[in-house]
Design an enzyme around this catalytic site. Structure first.
Site: not given
Lengths: 602, 254
Positions: A141, A254, A256, A266, A269, A300, A367, A409
């Site tokens: 990730f 954030q 995304h 979404l 990721e 991100r 996000h 994050r």
């Protein structure tokens, strides 16, 4: 008062996602019997279920095959071989991801409790994907230096939420499904309860409790392109702020990198974790110009900025050039069907593309809310930079700011943070209640005040000027926030945002709803939610205007550098007597020997 | 602009009913411009924001994971959020949206799901793990996960339940949603009570009530297969004690 409905609980929890449900479970396990959980939607509809890619923990189940590079295949770590991961490494990645705004003591707690809580999910029944020898499967990730995203295909949040809800039901937790929290009652820095609406009947209730917990989720609905559910209107954040509780780091939101083009829905990721590429209109993997080492698996904030730069320089895709291609065609049908089945369905339904055969158009989408209600690592809400507690008030999950995510994050740390700090809050509340906390006196006028607000929203005769539609005001706000408080910001844009928010706030005084009935009035809820959007958006844009630096997800084109000398600190916003945000600042908890600030490069 | 991209006009008929004021449900028609990509949920949101704010429906995630927005469209149950409106329009560009069947209406498209959740609770949806668990994860093979047939991805939207002809006849029937959950637990090697569960679902309101009409499969927006799960449970009920013995053996190496 004859017409006053009163309910009492030892602990009242608002929000039934991972944070709230863990808080309820844990408070119960620690000896409190009388717990109520209130949720505006049925608990299983909570937005935790929308998380897709994984939950972070250094389990050391897999490693990259030696010599295959940063995107090569993974293999299970044979028994007896050296581990590649550790809580310390997870901690460093999280601090770096946070652009050093994360509080390191809280981060340390989170990463240390991570393996145990993931194992606990598994032992409670969570259906994880598996390694060949039966351990929990892990994938790469963004921003994590080793594969540590523990996953259930691309349904991780869904299976975690269903698992914890089932166990809470098994433990006899009482849920109030489709109840809406209208108001938080805090006086003299002591929390006394809430005012709530039973949505089905339209009845108002005063709910008194020795401890109140908020796990009410994030505030991403203030943007037009967003991955957030319609429920994520930052209710808890706005309600707490109105009750005198400060909000922290609200400017950090954030975006995304991979929301469905034009919709924002979404696309995990995990698409990139499993090897997907980002391409511009020329077919170039442009990330090599921005993060040559991590490429698509940079954090991100950085990836979204890279995409937005490509778009603004004319290399975007789609009808308006506002998109980028997410290309997974080289992964093969088998891998996509096994690991990304939900994403494939989403792309089919919302982009009209089968990702097995063609790249999907995506764009940055609002996000995750890094900011929120300031709390310590036990979920105790604090009211100032010194950490003075708001007695009896706790929070965790996306509505809270601990801060473990700082300015940005890392993916898979949200499910982890909600779980760990929800559980810790439950334990702390149990200790508080069992130490002899009592129900505190409440002002019964609070119910009357809320009833009056509802009546006003229904009363067309009380309009002074032109009647406004709450839905139209919300739309205008979202457009302005996307344009002026998005991936790239500057003084001019943020000033325009401030003005727009103020204009809409003024116009909202004449907002009236069409549905005048008591029963299941979602028109009423929509209006109240719009007011919440306006309330916290004002804090976001003012906090963002004040912060003259770029850090994590807050990027100022007029101040493109991080400025540790002036801005290595949390923003705290209190609502002043004129209803304006009054800003002050709080030190970041940094272990200067182990993790002093460094340049953030990927 | 090609014909495909043009905005068309749709006539959307919505079943309205507020039990406090209406004697019985009725259809109301709304004219909706349909741009490319508009979902049924987008159309409902348009009507609520632009025409009549009292039109009432449930929704949250917008992408088929929260399970809120299942409705009946032209007689078929589906999620409003992931269904493009154009795919359900008749030749005259009309569509009729009603609430899910067999449940009391709270208001318009919102139904009282109490019976649905009661059946869910009846099967004890939670895992009952072995008593002595180690500090780490149980070992479950990828094949054992595959055998669960993605039942863990059920979103409890109720589309299957409200299309089941057995539920229509008998509200005591456990229902496809809860039986699919029972299947998930029975098949999970970590569960310690498969015999008890199999006994529960083999009762008069359980798996033998299913008439294998397959409506649940047609309705499921996640492409799950409750009928096959019920079929599997039926077979296992015939040998539930032996199955429990096998489970005990399996759990020695969990």
């Amino acid at each position: 008062m004859a017409d006053l409905n009163v309910i009492t609980h030892d602990i009242l929890i608002v929000g039934a996602g991972l944070a709230g449900t863990w808080a309820a479970m844990s408070a119960g396990e620690n000896g409190v019997k009388d717990i109520g959980v209130l949720s505006k939607v049925h608990p299983l509809r909570s937005h935790s279920s929308a998380a897709q890619g994984g939950i972070a923990a250094a389990l050391n189940n897999v490693r990259p095959v030696e010599g295959t590079g940063p995107r090569g295949p993974l293999e299970q770590i044979p028994p007896g071989d050296d581990p590649i991961d550790s809580p310390d490494l997870h901690m460093f990645d999280t601090i770096k991801g946070s652009d050093w705004l994360g509080d390191q003591g809280a981060i340390e707690i989170m990463v240390n409790e991570a393996p145990e809580i993931v194992y606990q999910y598994e032992r409670m029944g969570c259906v994880f994907s598996r390694t060949p020898d039966g351990r929990i499967a892990q994938r790469r990730f963004g921003g994590h230096s080793v594969p540590r995203a523990n996953y259930a295909a691309d349904y991780t949040g869904h299976v975690l939420l269903h698992t914890i809800h089932e166990q809470a039901v098994r433990n006899g937790v009482k849920f109030y499904a489709e109840w809406y929290c209208l108001d938080l009652l805090v006086e003299d820095n002591v929390c006394r309860g809430v005012v709530a609406l039973d949505i089905t009947t339209g009845e108002l209730y005063l709910i008194r409790a020795k401890a109140v917990f908020f796990g009410t989720g994030g505030y991403g609905r203030a943007w037009k392109i967003t991955s957030n559910a319609t429920a994520n209107t930052g209710d808890g954040v706005a309600i707490a702020y109105n009750a005198g509780v400060p909000l922290m780091d609200m400017e950090f939101v954030q975006f995304h990198p991979t929301g469905v083009y034009g919709k924002g829905i979404l696309m995990s990721e995990a698409c990139r974790g499993e090897g997907g590429y980002l391409r511009n209109v020329n077919g170039d993997r442009f990330m090599e110009n921005y993060a040559p080492d991590k490429m698509e698996l940079a954090p991100r904030d950085l990836v979204s900025r890279s995409e937005q730069t490509e778009i603004e320089q004319g290399r975007g895709v789609g009808a308006d050039g506002e998109g980028i291609y997410l290309d997974m065609t080289h992964l093969g049908a088998e891998k996509i069907m096994e690991r990304l089945p939900q994403v494939r369905e989403l792309a089919l339904n919302f982009a009209g593309v089968d990702i097995i055969d063609a790249p999907a158009p995506i764009q940055p989408t609002a996000h995750y809310s890094m900011g929120g209600i300031p709390v310590n690592a036990n979920g105790q809400v604090i009211s100032d930079a010194e950490g003075t507690p708001v007695v009896g008030f706790y929070a965790a999950g996306e509505c809270a700011c601990i801060s473990v995510h700082g300015a940005n994050r890392l993916g898979t740390n949200s499910l982890l943070g909600a779980s760990v700090f929800g559980r810790r809050s439950g334990k702390a509340m149990a200790a508080f209640v069992l130490s002899g906390a009592a129900l505190q006196p409440v002002d019964e006028g609070a119910v009357k005040k809320n009833r009056q607000c509802i009546s006003t929203l229904m009363d067309d005769s009380s309009i002074n000027g032109k009647k406004e539609s709450p839905a139209a005001i919300a739309e205008e706000l979202k457009t302005a926030m996307t344009r002026y408080a998005g991936v790239f910001r500057d003084e001019e844009r943020l000033t325009l945002a401030c003005e727009k928010v103020q204009e809409l706030t003024d116009r909202f005084k004449n907002a009236r709803i069409m549905d005048k009935s008591r029963r299941f009035n979602t028109d009423l809820l929509g209006a109240i939610e719009t007011e919440h959007l306006l309330t916290f958006s004002k804090v976001i844009v003012n906090s963002g205007l004040a912060r003259t630096e770029s850090r994590g997800a807050h990027y100022r084109t007029d101040y493109p550098k991080r400025d540790d000398e002036d801005w290595l600190k949390h923003t705290m916003a209190h609502k002043d007597s004129n209803g304006e945000p009054e800003l002050s600042y709080k030190d970041v908890d940094i272990d200067w020997d182990r993790y002093p600030p460094q340049e953030r490069k990927y | 602009m090609t014909a495909q991209e043009q905005t068309i006009q749709a006539r959307v008929h919505i079943q309205r009913y507020n039990p406090d004021v209406d004697r019985k449900p009725y259809l109301q028609t709304f004219d909706v411009p349909v741009p490319q990509g508009m979902t049924i949920l987008d159309a409902l949101a348009y009507i609520k924001a632009e025409i009549d704010g009292s039109v009432t429906f449930r929704r949250s995630c917008r992408h088929a994971i929260c399970g809120s927005c299942a409705v009946n469209v032209n007689g078929k149950n589906m999620l409003a959020c992931n269904t493009p409106l154009r795919t359900v329009l008749t030749k005259k560009n009309e569509v009729t949206i009603r609430p899910l069947s067999f449940q009391p209406i709270i208001k318009d498209l919102v139904v009282d799901r109490s019976a649905f959740w009661e059946q869910y609770l009846k099967v004890k949806p939670w895992l009952i793990p072995p008593e002595n668990s180690g500090p780490k994860e149980y070992r479950v093979t990828p094949e054992e996960v595959k055998a669960l047939n993605r039942a863990e991805t059920c979103i409890m939207c109720g589309a299957c339940y409200a299309s089941c002809q057995v539920v229509a006849m008998n509200r005591q029937y456990i229902g496809p949603h809860a039986l699919l959950k029972a299947f998930l637990r029975v098949l999970d090697p970590r569960d310690s009570a498969p015999a008890e569960r199999l006994e529960l679902v083999s009762g008069t309101d359980g798996v033998f009530r299913c008439h294998t009409i397959f409506n649940c499969i047609d309705a499921c927006p996640k492409n799950l297969n409750p009928t096959e799960a019920i079929e599997t449970l039926r077979k296992l009920t015939q040998r539930r004690l032996a199955f429990e013995k096998e489970r005990e053996e399996r759990q020695k190496t969990l």
